[in-house]
Design an enzyme around this catalytic site. Structure first.
Site, PDB file in Angstrom:
ATOM      1  N   CYS A 123       0.831  -1.202   0.000  1.00 43.30           N
ATOM      2  CA  CYS A 123       0.000   0.000   0.000  1.00 43.30           C
ATOM      3  C   CYS A 123       0.872   1.261   0.000  1.00 43.30           C
ATOM      4  CB  CYS A 123      -0.994  -0.050   1.170  1.00 43.30           C
ATOM      5  SG  CYS A 123      -2.329   1.177   1.021  1.00 43.30           S
TER       6      CYS A 123
ATOM      7  N   HIS B  50      -3.771  -4.848  -0.265  1.00 42.10           N
ATOM      8  CA  HIS B  50      -3.357  -5.438   1.009  1.00 42.10           C
ATOM      9  C   HIS B  50      -3.460  -6.957   0.913  1.00 42.10           C
ATOM     10  CE1 HIS B  50      -3.063  -1.857   3.598  1.00 42.10           C
ATOM     11  NE2 HIS B  50      -3.974  -1.346   2.773  1.00 42.10           N
TER      12      HIS B  50
ATOM     13  N   GLU C 282      -2.640  -9.069   3.058  1.00 41.74           N
ATOM     14  CA  GLU C 282      -3.046  -9.604   4.359  1.00 41.74           C
ATOM     15  C   GLU C 282      -4.545  -9.470   4.594  1.00 41.74           C
ATOM     16  OE1 GLU C 282      -2.486  -5.224   5.288  1.00 41.74           O
ATOM     17  OE2 GLU C 282      -1.680  -6.679   3.847  1.00 41.74           O
TER      18      GLU C 282
END
Length: 195
Positions: A77, A175, A177
């Site tokens: 990001c 992202h 994650e």
């Protein structure tokens, strides 16, 4: 394998740490240059505003360290955006790893882009086993244009880079994650690069 998440006060680093744990690895959070240099893999996160994040990097000397790292480095990001030459956000000079400028969406679209979008034109071992048009999770108001170092792209009013790669440096605008099974696969691919 020693995995270090750079801890410079910008980012939701706990969610990255938990995602790595789900893959069966442990990551440590550190701003110690020696510890970062000794890592097998480095993750450079970022959430927040570019100029304040860059000031935090400079305060700890990490702005000169990160571009010199030789092991695989993944910017996430804002981390990816700070790896570029420049970002319009806060009129901020970046680390100059990716030779492009980050600009604000201005194509009549709602800013920030928040939510799921498709990635395509996948190139790089980072996307091994990931199919075209998979959905990934993004939250951003600025983007890197499509360029030579683009290894994945998405469209939101304009087609832009959702991932970049140059040598040992990788960046994802999304992202991983927070991108469900696809994101975990991409994180796993990063952790397995060069192993």
């Amino acid at each position: 394998m020693k995995i270090v998440i750079i801890n410079y006060g910008a980012g939701n680093i706990q969610s990255i740490k938990f995602a790595i744990q789900r893959l069966g690895y442990e990551a440590i959070l550190s701003d110690d240059p020696e510890e970062i240099k000794a890592a097998d893999k480095v993750i450079f996160p970022g959430v927040g505003e570019a100029s304040s994040a860059m000031n935090k990097l400079k305060a700890s000397g990490l702005d000169t360290l990160v571009p010199q790292l030789k092991q695989p480095v993944l910017g996430i990001c804002l981390g990816m955006q700070l790896m570029c030459n420049y970002t319009e956000e806060g009129d901020t000079q970046g680390l100059g790893i990716f030779h492009t400028d980050v600009v604000r969406f201005n194509h009549g679209v709602k800013v920030p882009q928040i939510g799921w979008n498709q990635i395509e034109s996948l190139k790089s071992p980072l996307f091994q086993g990931v199919t075209e048009k998979e959905y990934i999770y993004l939250v951003h108001s600025y983007y890197a244009p499509v360029m030579e170092e683009t290894i994945a792209q998405s469209s939101y009013g304009v087609t832009y880079s959702t991932a970049l790669q140059k040598d040992n440096f990788y960046g994802t605008q999304f992202h991983p994650e927070k991108s469900s099974v696809v994101g975990e696969k991409i994180l796993q691919n990063f952790l397995e690069i060069g192993n």
